[in-house]
Design an enzyme around this catalytic site. Structure first.
Site, mmCIF file in Angstrom:
data_model
loop_
_atom_site.group_PDB
_atom_site.id
_atom_site.type_symbol
_atom_site.label_atom_id
_atom_site.label_comp_id
_atom_site.label_asym_id
_atom_site.label_seq_id
_atom_site.Cartn_x
_atom_site.Cartn_y
_atom_site.Cartn_z
ATOM 1 N N HIS A 44 -3.707 -55.732 -23.260
ATOM 2 C CA HIS A 44 -5.115 -55.562 -22.892
ATOM 3 C C HIS A 44 -6.076 -56.739 -22.435
ATOM 4 O O HIS A 44 -6.697 -57.185 -23.067
ATOM 5 C CB HIS A 44 -5.939 -54.683 -24.165
ATOM 6 C CG HIS A 44 -5.074 -53.630 -24.563
ATOM 7 N ND1 HIS A 44 -4.098 -53.613 -25.452
ATOM 8 C CD2 HIS A 44 -5.412 -52.180 -24.638
ATOM 9 C CE1 HIS A 44 -3.487 -52.564 -25.731
ATOM 10 N NE2 HIS A 44 -4.306 -51.548 -25.172
ATOM 11 N N HIS A 279 -8.053 -51.782 -18.924
ATOM 12 C CA HIS A 279 -8.264 -51.556 -20.405
ATOM 13 C C HIS A 279 -6.856 -52.341 -21.153
ATOM 14 O O HIS A 279 -7.107 -52.743 -21.746
ATOM 15 C CB HIS A 279 -8.710 -50.341 -20.644
ATOM 16 C CG HIS A 279 -8.829 -50.214 -22.271
ATOM 17 N ND1 HIS A 279 -7.900 -50.219 -22.991
ATOM 18 C CD2 HIS A 279 -10.052 -49.935 -22.776
ATOM 19 C CE1 HIS A 279 -8.363 -49.992 -24.476
ATOM 20 N NE2 HIS A 279 -9.761 -50.007 -24.188
ATOM 21 N N GLU A 433 -14.923 -42.105 -48.578
ATOM 22 C CA GLU A 433 -13.554 -42.790 -49.126
ATOM 23 C C GLU A 433 -12.764 -43.524 -48.058
ATOM 24 O O GLU A 433 -12.256 -44.625 -48.705
ATOM 25 C CB GLU A 433 -12.684 -41.422 -49.408
ATOM 26 C CG GLU A 433 -13.096 -40.487 -50.199
ATOM 27 C CD GLU A 433 -14.148 -39.473 -49.768
ATOM 28 O OE1 GLU A 433 -14.447 -38.477 -50.773
ATOM 29 O OE2 GLU A 433 -14.264 -39.374 -48.760
ATOM 30 N N HIS A 495 -8.205 -28.986 -54.053
ATOM 31 C CA HIS A 495 -8.337 -30.027 -54.853
ATOM 32 C C HIS A 495 -7.151 -30.547 -55.625
ATOM 33 O O HIS A 495 -7.052 -31.663 -56.331
ATOM 34 C CB HIS A 495 -9.769 -30.159 -55.735
ATOM 35 C CG HIS A 495 -10.853 -30.180 -55.188
ATOM 36 N ND1 HIS A 495 -11.303 -29.433 -53.942
ATOM 37 C CD2 HIS A 495 -12.086 -30.996 -55.249
ATOM 38 C CE1 HIS A 495 -12.513 -29.864 -53.675
ATOM 39 N NE2 HIS A 495 -12.941 -30.767 -54.154
#
Length: 699
Positions: A44, A279, A433, A495
């Protein structure tokens, strides 16, 4: 060969030291990057060519580092969050004098080189973190800056600041599109991390083209809303403008700073600059040749004039900076010898003297106490024992502290003050998280703390890529995952983890510990703390579990990942059941049922399959002898256990796995264990069938 040597000598002498210009210095970056990527036919070039002036200002005028000692504790940290632009970092490390010779740049992206496709921690001197998954480097930088601030609060004394450095991050559009950038930047602003400075490479291009069609955020206002100081509209190709912006950012002590630099991706490439073509692909020989003409860089690939090398070299300044710090630290050690010794220990990542004896004594004490508690509570009890011995423990939770029980007795929450975060040892990460996990990686990379953080096991999926990065970097990070199975009950299948434990076991270099009681829980913490080569996931129950009886020898064997917890009477089992976590108690109940029928069942507790697999073959055979019928039981998918029990063996009778291959239900835990056959009666029924089919075994 002689002509090549002559060409090299002539090329290196073409620039006089007094004639080196900023353009010469940035050209060195641009062409080292472009030539290395062209040689690899992969890479890149856009970011290295577009950020060369930003790198020039930061690395030559502001970054405090010592190329001769990449581990100097008070160095500034530099993170290339847009890690695909790795040749920018490799060029800088080479030019400033790190142990990264030009031959390594010639072998960019090649097997066993020190210049892999994306920066890798531990492989290349001066690389502070592994980056590539976009946004995580920014989160790592937040962790580094937070670690610096907390260590400064803990150790610095008036006139003797031994912890006083900045964390600098380069980030691109892709980093800021990733959701983790929001999680990490929001917390950084809330905690007022004033020594965190991020350069935003605003080039308007990603792989698919011009980002305005999918990324129209007002990034400066977004970061101002987080509480960051934002420097807008900086010309990323004007060193003077970059210098002014950086000085402004460094003057703000109670806010992290975002410097928004407008750049041209692939600047200097005559036809590809400013397009997505530059890129993620080599420029091509013709484009590089044209760039050499346009930028007036006559030197062959990988040839840098000595005067330019001399202008970039930072070894002398780095040695002076470290020597100055060392004088400060020596004075600190005279005034505060105990604190100095503690700082050295913490930075080295060593556990305190007497640790082994301390751990063994507490293991025996916990076993003797025989408490019946959830292993999440046993984990908190373990922290209450461990933290006074290990002040480097830096805990936290993603808005579930009262459920994960990650706060130990006397924990001090980290809170912002007018001058940045105050001292603390427990972080309220909020509902973040993924951000929490990547920030913990940054804390571990910085040194001085052992980070741990909690959430529900179900949400480990949010953390997963950061866990993988911790494993790749071999970091001592401890992930505390509670509510580990259908045993959490009424919250239902959203859950209730089913596939999560098996999924975590698939990540190389991750140790998964699912303890069955208080003794194994403390042993799991001890193992995680002893382990310096990778992360550990603690898998903990919501429901209470009794402490099971053990001999001293069995307590010692917990550290081997799996061991015989209870054998058949007379030591001659007809079968073995392997269990983890809450299912070990159920296996013990099945053993009692079968004993009444004259069937001997060996119960093997296996808190860590990875650790058990690493044991010597003779030990593993002593626990699970060849030919002994085996059943594994775990309240989750069965994939982890099929190999160990011999499913698919030639006669089809060697082993079975009792588990759950579908999502759970919303109901009380006892009803769910009955529904899915995670019961002593079901284990006993399977054992009877296996024993009836098996040949007699002599042990």
């Amino acid at each position: 060969m002689k002509n090549a040597e002559t060409q090299t000598k002539q090329a290196t002498q073409t620039t006089n030291a007094n004639e080196v210009t900023p353009r010469d210095l940035t050209n060195a970056i641009r062409f080292l990057a472009a030539d290395a990527i062209q040689a690899a036919n992969s890479g890149h070039p856009g970011a290295p060519m577009g950020m060369a002036e930003i790198a020039l200002v930061l690395w030559r005028s502001h970054l405090r580092h010592n190329p001769a000692n990449p581990h100097w504790p008070d160095r500034d940290r530099f993170v290339l969050s847009n890690g695909h632009g790795s040749m920018l970092l490799y060029a800088l490390l080479h030019l400033t004098g790190y142990d990264l010779p030009i031959n390594e740049l010639r072998h960019f992206r090649q097997l066993h080189s020190k210049t892999p496709g994306h920066p890798e921690y531990g492989m290349t001197p001066g690389v502070e973190t592994t980056t590539g998954p976009l946004g995580q480097g920014l989160a790592n930088g937040v962790g580094m800056a937070l670690a610096e601030a907390l260590l400064a609060r803990e150790f610095n004394r008036d006139g003797l600041a031994i912890v006083d450095h900045h964390t600098y991050v380069f980030a691109g559009d892709g980093c800021l599109m990733e959701g983790i950038s929001h999680e990490a930047a929001s917390l950084a602003g809330t905690l007022k991390l004033g020594k965190l400075i991020c350069f935003y490479d605003d080039n308007g291009i990603s792989i698919d083209g011009h980002v305005e069609h999918w990324f129209a955020d007002d990034t400066p206002r977004r970061f101002e809303a987080y509480g960051w100081h934002v420097v807008r509209g900086v010309d990323g190709h004007d060193p003077a403008a970059i210098e002014r912006a950086l000085l402004e950012a460094k003057a703000v002590a109670n806010q992290p700073s975002l410097i928004c630099c407008k750049t041209i991706i692939g600047k200097g490439a005559p036809t590809k600059a400013g397009t997505h073509d530059v890129h993620g692909a080599p420029l091509g020989a013709q484009e590089i040749a044209a760039a050499r003409v346009k930028l007036e860089w006559p030197h062959p690939p990988f040839i840098i004039p000595e005067a330019i090398y001399a202008a970039w070299n930072a070894r002398r300044e780095g040695a002076e900076r470290e020597a100055q710090w060392q004088r400060t630290f020596d004075a600190y050690a005279l005034a505060y010898p105990d604190l100095a010794a503690e700082f050295r220990r913490r930075i080295a990542g060593e556990l305190p003297s007497g640790w082994k004896e301390f751990a063994e004594d507490h293991l025996f004490a916990v076993e003797q106490a025989a408490a019946t508690v959830a292993t999440r509570k046993a984990s908190q009890n373990a922290l209450n024992l461990l933290q006074p011995k290990l002040p480097e423990l830096l805990g936290g939770s993603a808005d579930l502290t009262g459920s994960n029980l990650t706060a130990f007795q006397g924990a001090i929450p980290v809170r912002a003050s007018d001058s940045g975060p105050g001292y603390g040892n427990h972080i309220n990460y909020g509902v973040r998280e993924f951000g929490m996990s990547a920030i913990m990686n940054g804390i571990a990379l910085h040194g001085g703390h052992i980070p741990y953080g909690g959430t529900f096991l179900m949400f480990s999926d949010y953390c997963r890529n950061a866990i993988r990065m911790a494993a790749l970097m071999r970091l001592r990070v401890i992930f505390v995952f509670t509510h580990d199975s259908i045993g959490l009950g009424e919250d239902g299948p959203t859950h209730q983890p089913i596939e999560q434990v098996a999924s975590l076991r698939l990540i190389p270099n991750v140790h998964v510990q699912r303890p069955c009681d208080a003794t194994e829980t403390l042993a799991a913490w001890i193992a995680a703390l002893d382990r310096r080569g990778g992360p550990t996931c603690l898998i903990l129950s919501r429901q209470n579990l009794p402490t099971l009886p053990r001999t001293p020898e069995q307590i010692a064997q917990i550290a081997r990942g799996g061991y015989v917890l209870a054998d058949a009477e007379g030591g001659k089992p007809d079968a073995a059941v392997i269990a983890t976590g809450s299912e070990v108690e159920i296996a013990m109940q099945a053993r009692s049922l079968l004993a009444r029928e004259g069937i001997g069942l060996r119960v093997v507790s296996m808190p860590s399959l990875e650790v058990f697999d690493a044991q010597a073959a003779d030990y593993r055979a002593s626990v699970l002898p060849e030919g002994l019928p085996r059943i594994a039981i775990e309240a989750g998918v069965t994939a982890s256990w099929q190999r160990l029990v011999g499913v698919g063996s030639a006669d089809g009778t060697h082993g079975r796995v009792i588990g759950i291959e579908r999502f759970g239900e919303s109901a009380p835990a006892d009803k769910l264990f009955d529904l899915f056959g995670i019961t002593a009666a079901n284990i006993a029924a399977h054992v009877r069938e296996l024993v009836a089919q098996a040949k007699p075994l002599s042990i």
